[in-house]
Write a protein that holds these residues in place. Structure first.
Motif, PDB file in Angstrom:
ATOM      1  N   SER A 145       0.821  -1.222   0.000  1.00 42.67           N
ATOM      2  CA  SER A 145       0.000   0.000   0.000  1.00 42.67           C
ATOM      3  C   SER A 145       0.850   1.265   0.000  1.00 42.67           C
ATOM      4  CB  SER A 145      -0.950  -0.005   1.196  1.00 42.67           C
ATOM      5  OG  SER A 145      -0.195   0.039   2.387  1.00 42.67           O
ATOM      6  N   VAL A 147       3.500   3.353  -1.612  1.00 38.51           N
ATOM      7  CA  VAL A 147       4.074   3.424  -2.949  1.00 38.51           C
ATOM      8  C   VAL A 147       5.578   3.735  -2.923  1.00 38.51           C
ATOM      9  CG1 VAL A 147       4.111   5.191  -4.766  1.00 38.51           C
ATOM     10  CG2 VAL A 147       2.054   3.805  -4.400  1.00 38.51           C
ATOM     11  N   ILE A 148       6.001   4.394  -1.832  1.00 42.01           N
ATOM     12  CA  ILE A 148       7.418   4.713  -1.694  1.00 42.01           C
ATOM     13  C   ILE A 148       8.047   3.706  -0.722  1.00 42.01           C
ATOM     14  CG2 ILE A 148       9.103   6.502  -1.093  1.00 42.01           C
ATOM     15  CD1 ILE A 148       6.681   8.491  -1.644  1.00 42.01           C
ATOM     16  N   PHE A 152       6.830  -2.043  -2.699  1.00 38.76           N
ATOM     17  CA  PHE A 152       6.179  -1.593  -3.928  1.00 38.76           C
ATOM     18  C   PHE A 152       7.136  -1.746  -5.118  1.00 38.76           C
ATOM     19  CE2 PHE A 152       4.297   1.463  -6.945  1.00 38.76           C
ATOM     20  CZ  PHE A 152       2.999   0.983  -6.965  1.00 38.76           C
ATOM     21  N   ILE A 156       6.120  -3.770  -8.481  1.00 33.40           N
ATOM     22  CA  ILE A 156       6.019  -3.274  -9.866  1.00 33.40           C
ATOM     23  C   ILE A 156       6.944  -3.995 -10.849  1.00 33.40           C
ATOM     24  CG2 ILE A 156       5.014  -0.984  -9.476  1.00 33.40           C
ATOM     25  CD1 ILE A 156       7.843   0.181  -9.657  1.00 33.40           C
TER      26      ILE A 156
ATOM     27  N   LYS B 110       7.096  10.903  -4.359  1.00 35.38           N
ATOM     28  CA  LYS B 110       5.967  10.625  -5.241  1.00 35.38           C
ATOM     29  C   LYS B 110       6.046  11.439  -6.534  1.00 35.38           C
ATOM     30  CE  LYS B 110       0.931  10.542  -5.341  1.00 35.38           C
ATOM     31  NZ  LYS B 110      -0.313  10.743  -4.574  1.00 35.38           N
ATOM     32  N   ILE B 113       8.725  10.074  -8.796  1.00 31.25           N
ATOM     33  CA  ILE B 113       8.283   8.812  -9.396  1.00 31.25           C
ATOM     34  C   ILE B 113       7.408   9.103 -10.612  1.00 31.25           C
ATOM     35  CG2 ILE B 113       6.890   6.727  -9.064  1.00 31.25           C
ATOM     36  CD1 ILE B 113       7.666   6.880  -6.042  1.00 31.25           C
ATOM     37  N   CYS B 175       1.534   1.352 -13.488  1.00 33.56           N
ATOM     38  CA  CYS B 175       2.361   1.861 -12.386  1.00 33.56           C
ATOM     39  C   CYS B 175       1.945   3.289 -12.045  1.00 33.56           C
ATOM     40  CB  CYS B 175       3.841   1.836 -12.765  1.00 33.56           C
ATOM     41  SG  CYS B 175       4.530   0.184 -12.900  1.00 33.56           S
ATOM     42  N   ALA B 178      -1.367   3.459 -10.207  1.00 30.57           N
ATOM     43  CA  ALA B 178      -1.232   3.032  -8.810  1.00 30.57           C
ATOM     44  C   ALA B 178      -0.578   4.119  -7.964  1.00 30.57           C
ATOM     45  CB  ALA B 178      -0.412   1.740  -8.740  1.00 30.57           C
ATOM     46  N   VAL B 179       0.439   4.754  -8.512  1.00 30.38           N
ATOM     47  CA  VAL B 179       1.144   5.802  -7.773  1.00 30.38           C
ATOM     48  C   VAL B 179       0.236   7.018  -7.583  1.00 30.38           C
ATOM     49  CG1 VAL B 179       3.081   7.431  -7.833  1.00 30.38           C
ATOM     50  CG2 VAL B 179       3.432   5.049  -8.514  1.00 30.38           C
ATOM     51  N   SER B 182      -2.485   6.690  -4.930  1.00 32.84           N
ATOM     52  CA  SER B 182      -2.052   6.574  -3.532  1.00 32.84           C
ATOM     53  C   SER B 182      -2.095   7.948  -2.869  1.00 32.84           C
ATOM     54  CB  SER B 182      -0.637   6.000  -3.463  1.00 32.84           C
ATOM     55  OG  SER B 182       0.302   7.032  -3.468  1.00 32.84           O
ATOM     56  N   GLN B 184      -0.112   9.291  -0.560  1.00 35.06           N
ATOM     57  CA  GLN B 184       1.102   9.671   0.152  1.00 35.06           C
ATOM     58  C   GLN B 184       1.639  11.014  -0.307  1.00 35.06           C
ATOM     59  OE1 GLN B 184       2.403   5.429  -0.585  1.00 35.06           O
ATOM     60  NE2 GLN B 184       3.994   6.252   0.772  1.00 35.06           N
ATOM     61  N   LYS B 185       2.644  11.481   0.403  1.00 44.00           N
ATOM     62  CA  LYS B 185       3.233  12.803   0.140  1.00 44.00           C
ATOM     63  C   LYS B 185       3.438  13.051  -1.362  1.00 44.00           C
ATOM     64  CE  LYS B 185       7.944  11.342   1.222  1.00 44.00           C
ATOM     65  NZ  LYS B 185       9.120  11.180   1.568  1.00 44.00           N
TER      66      LYS B 185
END
Lengths: 185, 185
Positions: A145, A147-148, A152, A156, B110, B113, B175, B178-179, B182, B184-185
């Motif tokens: 869950s 992604v960083i 993950f 991928i 993030k 990425i 990918c 999914a990123v 998410s 996250q930061k």
DNA sequence: ATTATACATGTAAACATTGACATGTTTCAA
DNA sequence: TTGAAACATGTCAATGTTTACATGTATAAT
């Protein structure tokens, strides 16, 4: 380009390791996009140590077996971080001996073509099955869950490997179908 | 393994060529599964000549420019034919620097990425478009109804390249999705 | 006429990779 | 306890590949 350098740096950054551990990682986790023999790993570790990108601590395993556990340095982390953000042009397409054979299809009879493509298909199907079971296992045991995260990253590249193998299998099946339905000798 | 040997033998078997012609073929027709620089081609041609697998005839282009047109020998044809029917174990998966970077995804934020994957996606989409237009052109100009023909060889490797690129694009899109989703930061 | 691009062929040094050689320890199962 | 498999680290020669060095001609456009 020193690509092996960054593969090793990235792995040691994840956690301290010996050359032997690296070898195993190359054969397992990285197998679907990288490979290196121990004869390439050990000299590279020496080189990276000289460049102060990694350091090692000698640990005794059992009675007297010495092993070198490598750790990444601050300098190593900086170089790794700089590398991961580089924007480089697309690499030339990787070499593929089977596609080379396929290109020269005119050298085979219909039966030989079917035999060659069927053999290749079986190999790729087996490989795909292995990857799929690895994915099943990964999803059951790891939390992807975040992604960083390393998890993950594992996910991928495995997903990518499965999609690549599936495309290969699909291609072989399409070739076989086209050859089978043709009415030649 | 001498893989370049068979790539060259196969091309010269299709029709007599110079080293320069081979170089162009590697960059065009074979680009999606093989590559070789002229600095590798010329020495290999010399080697194959010494092994009596090919012979050459010197032709004058214009006033005085000499070029060597190579032709495959009977011996060369036999070796080529033997090679094409070999059943070899699956090659190790090809190396892929982008997948190596992707594996170490934990080193990026993030935004980084997304930036990396988007840049890679654009490159592969461009490549896919080129391949698709090549396919359109091939289907308009060549007859691929004969399965045992150079034209069918051209067709299947191009088809394979398109399917491989499409899978890569699909993977990158998955990918990215999914990123992006998410939180996250 | 000139100039850029394509045609044409090579060599040499450096770098990357593989396969063989070389050695020894530890652990686990039969 | 003994033997196999895994653990552990290295070197060296050969092969494969890239980059740079090196040179010259032919063709087509300006």
């Amino acid at each position: 380009m020193r690509k092996l350098k960054y593969a090793i740096l990235g792995l040691i950054n994840r956690k301290p390791m010996t050359g032997y551990d690296l070898m195993i990682e190359f054969d397992k986790a990285l197998a679907s996009f990288w490979h290196a023999k121990h004869s390439q790993i050990y000299p590279e570790l020496k080189k990276l140590t000289n460049e102060n990108l990694i350091t090692y601590e000698t640990v005794i395993q059992g009675e007297k077996l010495e092993k070198k556990v490598y750790t990444i340095t601050e300098k190593g982390k900086q170089e790794l971080r700089k590398w991961i953000l580089r924007d480089e042009p697309l690499e030339p397409t990787p070499k593929d001996v089977f596609r080379l054979r396929a290109y020269f299809i005119e050298l085979m009879t219909k039966d030989e073509i079917i035999q060659q493509f069927t053999a290749q298909l079986e190999k790729h199907q087996k490989k795909l099955a292995v990857l799929q079971s690895a994915m099943k296992n990964l999803l059951e045991t790891k939390d992807i869950s975040n992604v960083i995260s390393e998890e993950f990253g594992d996910y991928i590249v495995l997903k990518g490997a499965i999609m690549r193998e599936q495309a290969y299998v699909d291609w072989l099946n399409e070739c076989l179908a086209a050859v089978r339905k043709s009415d030649q000798k």
